[in-house]
Design an enzyme around this catalytic site. Sequence first.
Site, PDB file in Angstrom:
ATOM      1  N   CYS A 171       0.828  -1.203   0.000  1.00 42.73           N
ATOM      2  CA  CYS A 171       0.000   0.000   0.000  1.00 42.73           C
ATOM      3  C   CYS A 171       0.864   1.255   0.000  1.00 42.73           C
ATOM      4  CB  CYS A 171      -0.866   0.016   1.240  1.00 42.73           C
ATOM      5  SG  CYS A 171      -1.762  -1.510   1.480  1.00 42.73           S
ATOM      6  N   HIS A 174      17.311 -34.929 -14.423  1.00 42.57           N
ATOM      7  CA  HIS A 174      16.737 -35.516 -13.204  1.00 42.57           C
ATOM      8  C   HIS A 174      15.239 -35.222 -13.105  1.00 42.57           C
ATOM      9  CE1 HIS A 174      20.748 -36.588 -11.925  1.00 42.57           C
ATOM     10  NE2 HIS A 174      21.130 -35.345 -12.228  1.00 42.57           N
ATOM     11  N   TRP A 219      -3.286  -2.583  -1.567  1.00 43.92           N
ATOM     12  CA  TRP A 219      -2.935  -3.887  -2.112  1.00 43.92           C
ATOM     13  C   TRP A 219      -3.593  -4.870  -1.162  1.00 43.92           C
ATOM     14  CZ3 TRP A 219       0.015  -8.255  -0.749  1.00 43.92           C
ATOM     15  CH2 TRP A 219       0.422  -9.059  -1.812  1.00 43.92           C
ATOM     16  N   GLU A 249      16.577 -16.059 -12.058  1.00 42.06           N
ATOM     17  CA  GLU A 249      16.172 -14.659 -12.165  1.00 42.06           C
ATOM     18  C   GLU A 249      15.460 -14.396 -13.499  1.00 42.06           C
ATOM     19  OE1 GLU A 249      15.667 -12.139 -10.543  1.00 42.06           O
ATOM     20  OE2 GLU A 249      15.731 -10.490 -11.971  1.00 42.06           O
ATOM     21  N   LYS A 274      11.750 -12.735 -13.988  1.00 41.87           N
ATOM     22  CA  LYS A 274      11.520 -11.542 -14.815  1.00 41.87           C
ATOM     23  C   LYS A 274      10.420 -11.792 -15.841  1.00 41.87           C
ATOM     24  CE  LYS A 274      12.811  -9.107 -13.178  1.00 41.87           C
ATOM     25  NZ  LYS A 274      13.491  -8.919 -11.938  1.00 41.87           N
ATOM     26  N   LYS A 312       5.803  -3.342  -5.395  1.00 46.81           N
ATOM     27  CA  LYS A 312       7.225  -3.021  -5.507  1.00 46.81           C
ATOM     28  C   LYS A 312       7.980  -3.350  -4.228  1.00 46.81           C
ATOM     29  CE  LYS A 312      11.013  -1.460  -7.331  1.00 46.81           C
ATOM     30  NZ  LYS A 312      11.739  -2.474  -8.129  1.00 46.81           N
ATOM     31  N   GLU A 357       6.847 -12.391 -14.105  1.00 50.89           N
ATOM     32  CA  GLU A 357       6.156 -11.284 -13.436  1.00 50.89           C
ATOM     33  C   GLU A 357       5.638 -10.220 -14.391  1.00 50.89           C
ATOM     34  OE1 GLU A 357       8.404  -9.004 -10.526  1.00 50.89           O
ATOM     35  OE2 GLU A 357      10.217  -9.176 -11.708  1.00 50.89           O
TER      36      GLU A 357
HETATM   37  O1  M6R Z   1      13.144  -4.339  -2.298  1.00 53.97           O
HETATM   38  P1  M6R Z   1      13.726  -5.698  -2.284  1.00 53.97           P
HETATM   39  O2  M6R Z   1      14.945  -5.835  -3.134  1.00 53.97           O
HETATM   40  O3  M6R Z   1      13.981  -6.230  -0.900  1.00 53.97           O
HETATM   41  O4  M6R Z   1      12.610  -6.624  -2.924  1.00 53.97           O
HETATM   42  C1  M6R Z   1      12.756  -8.014  -3.009  1.00 53.97           C
HETATM   43  C2  M6R Z   1      11.751  -8.615  -3.953  1.00 53.97           C
HETATM   44  O5  M6R Z   1      10.452  -8.357  -3.523  1.00 53.97           O
HETATM   45  C3  M6R Z   1      11.933  -8.094  -5.384  1.00 53.97           C
HETATM   46  O6  M6R Z   1      13.214  -8.325  -5.850  1.00 53.97           O
HETATM   47  C4  M6R Z   1      10.921  -8.779  -6.331  1.00 53.97           C
HETATM   48  O7  M6R Z   1      11.223 -10.131  -6.447  1.00 53.97           O
HETATM   49  C5  M6R Z   1      10.912  -8.091  -7.696  1.00 53.97           C
HETATM   50  N1  M6R Z   1       9.570  -7.866  -8.113  1.00 53.97           N
HETATM   51  C6  M6R Z   1      11.525  -8.904  -8.761  1.00 53.97           C
HETATM   52  O8  M6R Z   1      11.597  -8.230  -9.960  1.00 53.97           O
END
Ligand code: M6R
Length: 591
Positions: free
Chosen positions: A2, A492, A73, A469, A473, A586, A476
């Site tokens: 939020c 495996h 949120w 990673e 990406k 975020k 999401e």
């Molecule tokens: O602010 P932070 O780096 O601690 O956040 C961690 C994760 O929430 C963040 O990296 C999330 O996985 C992103 N949306 C990925 O792109």
Amino acid sequence: MCGIIGYVGGRRDAGFLVIEGLKNLEYRGYDSWGVAWKEGRKIAVCKETGKIGCVDAAKIAKEGNLAIAHTRWATHGGVTTENAHPHLSCNGSIAVVHNGIVENYEEIRRDLIAKGHRFLSETDTEVIPHLIEEEMKTTGDFAAAVRRACLKFEGRFAVLAMHAESGTLVAARTGSPLIVGVGDHEGYFIASDIPAFREHTSTVQYLDDGEMVVTDGRSILFSDLKTGAEREKREIEITWETAQVQKGKYAHFMLKEIMEQKDSIARAVNQDEGEIQTLAEAIRAAQGTFLSGCGTAAKACMAAEYFFSVIAGQHVNFAPASEFKLFHRFLKPQSLLIVVSQSGETADVLEAMKVAKSKGAKVLAIVNTEGSTIAREADYTLHINAGPERAVASTKALTGQMAVLMLIAYAMIGKLPKGRTRLLETAAAINDMLNPRYTSFIESLAEKIKDDKDLYIIGKSWNYPMALESAIKIQEVSYVHAEGFAGGELKHGPIALIEEGTPCIALVGNDEVRTDIINNAIELKARGGFIIGVAPERHAVFDEWIKVPDTDTAQAIVNIIPIQVLAYFLAVKRGKDPDMPRNLAKSVTVK
Ligand code: M6R
């Protein structure tokens, strides 16, 4: 999670100010929004589900010098107008917005209902204005009532409450961040995040956990939430400019931030040598060094396990922050926890820090956001200096985090200058790589695979966390089912998923594991896989080749960038907004 903003002061368009401020918090991720403003001695409210982007703020909130607003949120209760904040007291003179969770809300709600309070939503938040109203019957003073109410709530939260009659704004925090913006004109902003008010002021004051602040727009008073004792607060000047949080010539923040990496990596590398050396020695001396973070930051930690092993011959242990507490038995006062976070506010990371501190261990934080809770609560802090990252998908923060971790690994073997040079050369190579021809090529690749329902990515060594990673990406922002594997794990189990034409990306470097990963790509191809190689050199197994510069130990940093670009174009081509992925926030400030 939020977003919160409030304003009180000399301006008569407080409602407009907070709605416009809220638009700058859209990147945090939300499903509904709302605003409350003082209209005479009353409070007017407007709430909606969906996006705030095109709302004409001037048409909604009219006159008034006090207002609060919120992007929600959903956690407790569905996405409905009734559940959107602000929530009001029965008498309509108190409005509240809130971030976090009131864990004991059911019990409080039952009590309040028994006392005659009427609830209109399913949220935990709604107990807050009602309990404040109840407490006012005892104290008669708004700020005192907020304090008494907050002390009854359990959990981590940030509360912003306004009172129409006294014209006061009160905020309290027991976890989720809150920052005061000292208005250039008369007045104060209070928000969950600086971009909410950055265009009005560059002077801020941070609320610490367990603090409260009261303002009527003319003066401001910080105090300890429990004792009420007054607290002195430093004013801090923000260094970044408003332009840094705007899209400029780019269609989306995600693309802008991907493109910024040539500069942001160089900024990350620009660390104080003495400080890096001290931290490198602290890792050598520690009895157990642990690395932790969430999501993309966790992948930087995993990559660092390889940096420390291959470059420095140092054993470190990684655990996702949400799992970290299960390893508390291995922590001693001589242990070191390195946490990595872009926002510096992730609840699971703060929890991991708490566990480490409870065992007397020291914490080093590698963060992007200056003044964030993690930065302030750590024993040592290094900033990656990537500048504000607005897109939910983390891109430039990841490469900055990996650059700093790699620099420390080089410092551990007394080769800090070599590490610095390697990373600066990498930044320069990325600058050359990210040209329009290159991005159009990746765009055309996205066009080719955009309708495939599955996508697999493989890597080995530091390219293994980059495969994980890559999957995050792509998932999401484009909602394509993507999964990353260690190349050697394919046989495996996962190789059973490969069908004729399944797109498979192999992340390759010119390193000791090149042959292994190429062999894994050959195994995929033999099962019908359509192989996209991300590699410094072409290989016959690749159906498509995304060329990347050979950057030796920094190959992971370079290899992830074309995948970020691919994820971006997959999202755009599938008609999704890469900056605002569904269901995501975020910064994740709840556990
Ligand atoms: O602010 P932070 O780096 O601690 O956040 C961690 C994760 O929430 C963040 O990296 C999330 O996985 C992103 N949306 C990925 O792109």
